[in-house]
Design a protein around this motif. Structure first.
Motif, mmCIF file in Angstrom:
data_model
loop_
_atom_site.group_PDB
_atom_site.id
_atom_site.type_symbol
_atom_site.label_atom_id
_atom_site.label_comp_id
_atom_site.label_asym_id
_atom_site.label_seq_id
_atom_site.Cartn_x
_atom_site.Cartn_y
_atom_site.Cartn_z
ATOM 1 N N PHE A 1 0.839 -1.194 0.000
ATOM 2 C CA PHE A 1 0.000 0.000 0.000
ATOM 3 C C PHE A 1 0.879 1.250 0.000
ATOM 4 C CE2 PHE A 1 -2.852 -3.204 1.472
ATOM 5 C CZ PHE A 1 -4.145 -2.769 1.196
ATOM 6 N N THR A 2 0.298 2.366 -0.436
ATOM 7 C CA THR A 2 0.971 3.652 -0.255
ATOM 8 C C THR A 2 1.042 3.915 1.247
ATOM 9 O OG1 THR A 2 -1.122 4.869 -0.396
ATOM 10 C CG2 THR A 2 0.117 4.564 -2.461
ATOM 11 N N PRO A 3 1.937 4.785 1.701
ATOM 12 C CA PRO A 3 2.018 5.043 3.142
ATOM 13 C C PRO A 3 0.682 5.436 3.771
ATOM 14 C CG PRO A 3 3.914 5.978 2.040
ATOM 15 C CD PRO A 3 2.980 5.497 0.955
ATOM 16 N N ASP A 4 -0.168 6.144 3.034
ATOM 17 C CA ASP A 4 -1.471 6.548 3.552
ATOM 18 C C ASP A 4 -2.615 5.739 2.943
ATOM 19 O OD1 ASP A 4 -1.272 7.568 1.003
ATOM 20 O OD2 ASP A 4 -2.131 9.525 1.498
ATOM 21 N N GLY A 5 -2.295 4.575 2.390
ATOM 22 C CA GLY A 5 -3.299 3.733 1.739
ATOM 23 C C GLY A 5 -4.390 3.289 2.693
ATOM 24 N N THR A 6 -5.541 2.957 2.131
ATOM 25 C CA THR A 6 -6.675 2.522 2.946
ATOM 26 C C THR A 6 -7.162 1.154 2.491
ATOM 27 O OG1 THR A 6 -8.320 3.592 1.518
ATOM 28 C CG2 THR A 6 -7.449 4.891 3.371
ATOM 29 N N PHE A 7 -7.720 0.410 3.433
ATOM 30 C CA PHE A 7 -8.362 -0.876 3.147
ATOM 31 C C PHE A 7 -9.693 -0.882 3.887
ATOM 32 C CE2 PHE A 7 -8.290 -5.727 3.960
ATOM 33 C CZ PHE A 7 -9.176 -5.948 2.913
ATOM 34 N N THR A 8 -10.777 -1.069 3.121
ATOM 35 C CA THR A 8 -12.118 -1.017 3.687
ATOM 36 C C THR A 8 -12.928 -2.231 3.241
ATOM 37 O OG1 THR A 8 -12.008 1.396 3.496
ATOM 38 C CG2 THR A 8 -14.160 0.437 3.998
ATOM 39 N N GLU B 1 -1.598 0.734 10.489
ATOM 40 C CA GLU B 1 -2.902 0.251 10.937
ATOM 41 C C GLU B 1 -3.310 -1.021 10.193
ATOM 42 O OE1 GLU B 1 -7.492 1.683 11.700
ATOM 43 O OE2 GLU B 1 -6.042 3.155 10.995
ATOM 44 N N ILE B 2 -3.016 -1.090 8.900
ATOM 45 C CA ILE B 2 -3.326 -2.293 8.128
ATOM 46 C C ILE B 2 -2.564 -3.491 8.698
ATOM 47 C CG2 ILE B 2 -3.038 -3.393 5.869
ATOM 48 C CD1 ILE B 2 -3.620 -0.527 4.669
#
Length: 153
Positions: free
Chosen positions: A36-43, A60-61
């Motif tokens: 992921f990018t450093p600020d990537g999100t997974f929802t 967090e991931i």
């Protein structure tokens, strides 16, 4: 961007998602988060569209996924047909049909109270948005939608 360049991008993104499921199946959470990018999100969403959790950032991931999976779990992920749209040399989106299986031991005392599950078999779609940073493709956003989930207590 010509057709050959787009094909190279498409293959690179397929390999990136293959690395993602490999890391998940082997519970290599830091490796998975590094995709992921450093600020990537997974929802991930439930079958009714409800957001189950929204993870933001690699740390967090890497922390939340093993907490959700549980200790002693066995994971199996499959990716199927994909639709990839290369938007530019640094941006792309995709949809992957997916299936996953999570098998885990039930903690002592939980089976009697009907808590937890021993097996979850899910079906749905990964919907990633990719970005290219310093020449490397990364997942900027990953949304998991479910069409079916079968759970065994």
């Amino acid at each position: 961007m010509d057709d050959m360049e787009k094909l190279v991008v498409v293959e690179g993104l397929r390999r990136l998602m293959a690395r993602y499921v490999y890391a998940a199946d082997h519970q290599q959470w830091d490796e998975l988060a590094s995709l992921f990018t450093p600020d990537g999100t997974f929802t991930p969403h439930d079958t009714d569209g409800t957001v189950l959790i929204r993870m933001e950032g690699r740390e967090e991931i890497a922390r939340a996924l093993p907490e959700g999976v549980g200790s002693g779990a066995v994971l199996v992920h499959h990716l199927f047909s994909d639709l990839i749209d290369v938007e530019s040399a640094t941006s792309a989106r995709g949809i992957w049909a997916m299936e996953d299986l999570v098998r885990r031991p039930v903690p002592a005392g939980c089976a009697e109270r009907g808590q937890g599950f021993t097996e979850m078999h899910g079906y749905g779609h990964y919907r990633p948005r990719f970005t290219r940073i310093d020449g490397e493709w990364r997942i900027a956003e990953l949304v998991l939608t479910r069409v079916r989930v079968d759970v065994t207590p």
